[in-house]
Design a protein around this motif. Structure first.
Motif, short mmCIF file in Angstrom:
data_model
loop_
_atom_site.label_atom_id
_atom_site.label_comp_id
_atom_site.label_asym_id
_atom_site.label_seq_id
_atom_site.Cartn_x
_atom_site.Cartn_y
_atom_site.Cartn_z
N ASN A 159 0.83 -1.21 0.00
CA ASN A 159 0.00 0.00 0.00
C ASN A 159 0.86 1.26 0.00
O ASN A 159 0.49 2.27 -0.59
CB ASN A 159 -0.94 0.00 1.21
N ASP A 160 2.02 1.21 0.67
CA ASP A 160 2.92 2.35 0.66
C ASP A 160 3.59 2.53 -0.70
O ASP A 160 3.92 3.64 -1.10
CB ASP A 160 4.01 2.19 1.73
N GLU A 218 4.73 9.69 9.20
CA GLU A 218 4.77 11.02 9.80
C GLU A 218 6.09 11.73 9.54
O GLU A 218 6.13 12.94 9.37
CB GLU A 218 4.53 10.89 11.32
N SER A 277 4.15 12.02 1.69
CA SER A 277 3.66 12.15 3.06
C SER A 277 2.88 10.92 3.51
O SER A 277 2.70 10.70 4.70
CB SER A 277 2.80 13.41 3.20
N SER A 278 2.42 10.09 2.56
CA SER A 278 1.68 8.88 2.93
C SER A 278 2.60 7.77 3.44
O SER A 278 2.11 6.75 3.94
CB SER A 278 0.87 8.38 1.73
N ILE A 334 1.99 4.57 -4.38
CA ILE A 334 2.15 5.96 -4.83
C ILE A 334 3.23 6.08 -5.90
O ILE A 334 3.27 7.05 -6.65
CB ILE A 334 2.46 6.91 -3.65
N LYS A 351 6.37 13.81 6.14
CA LYS A 351 5.42 14.90 5.86
C LYS A 351 6.17 16.10 5.26
O LYS A 351 7.17 16.55 5.79
CB LYS A 351 4.71 15.32 7.13
N ASP A 393 4.61 13.45 -3.88
CA ASP A 393 4.47 13.81 -2.48
C ASP A 393 4.43 12.52 -1.68
O ASP A 393 3.54 11.69 -1.87
CB ASP A 393 3.19 14.63 -2.26
#
Length: 165
Positions: A35-36, A56, A52-53, A39, A59, A50
């Protein structure tokens, strides 16, 4: 009799080689969660993402895809609009062709991976475009110049010496 279906899920492990051009630092991160990694899939070399997903600590970071290798070690090549491996006729000096022992004008057929990121990619090279929070070993250090001056007058000036001794 019961029919038992076994679903074999291919474990996608990708290494992200992240480089910081401001201080010359690099960090390699292993990501096993598919899932990571979603992107990055179907993105092209030079695309900015981006991240950020990822967590933390990431970000505010924007990363640019600069290349990568598949699981067998074949490099990604910009301009090959595919996510599969293709065989191209490459001349000496082209990316993906070293050219040792090649004559002038000679071309060699080499296998390269297309410029789109797919689950077959093992290592993905990324460049930091915009920084967020500090990450240990990547954005926390300053760039130190390793080369000193070469001219005698500049060496004297650096160490506050006179011309006499």
């Amino acid at each position: 009799k019961k029919n038992i279906l076994f679903f074999i899920k291919i474990l996608t492990i990708m290494k992200l080689n992240i480089a910081n051009p401001k201080n010359g630092a690099q960090k390699i991160i292993d990501i096993e969660n598919e899932n990571d990694l979603r992107i990055f899939f179907d993105k092209k070399i030079t695309n900015q993402i981006d991240v950020s997903s990822l967590g933390e600590e990431w970000k505010g970071f924007i990363l640019k895809i600069t290349g990568g290798q598949d699981k067998q070690g074949f490099p990604m090549k910009e301009g090959v609009l595919s996510n599969k491996r293709v065989r191209l006729l490459l001349s000496k000096g082209a990316s993906g062709c070293r050219g040792f022992g090649m004559k002038k004008g000679e071309k060699v057929r080499k296998s390269v991976r297309g410029c789109f990121v797919s689950p077959e990619i093992a290592i993905l090279n990324l460049l930091i475009v915009k920084e967020g929070k500090e990450i240990m070993g990547l954005t926390d250090s300053e760039k130190r110049s390793t080369a000193g001056p070469k001219r005698a007058s500049k060496i004297r000036k650096l160490f506050h010496l006179t011309k006499k001794k």
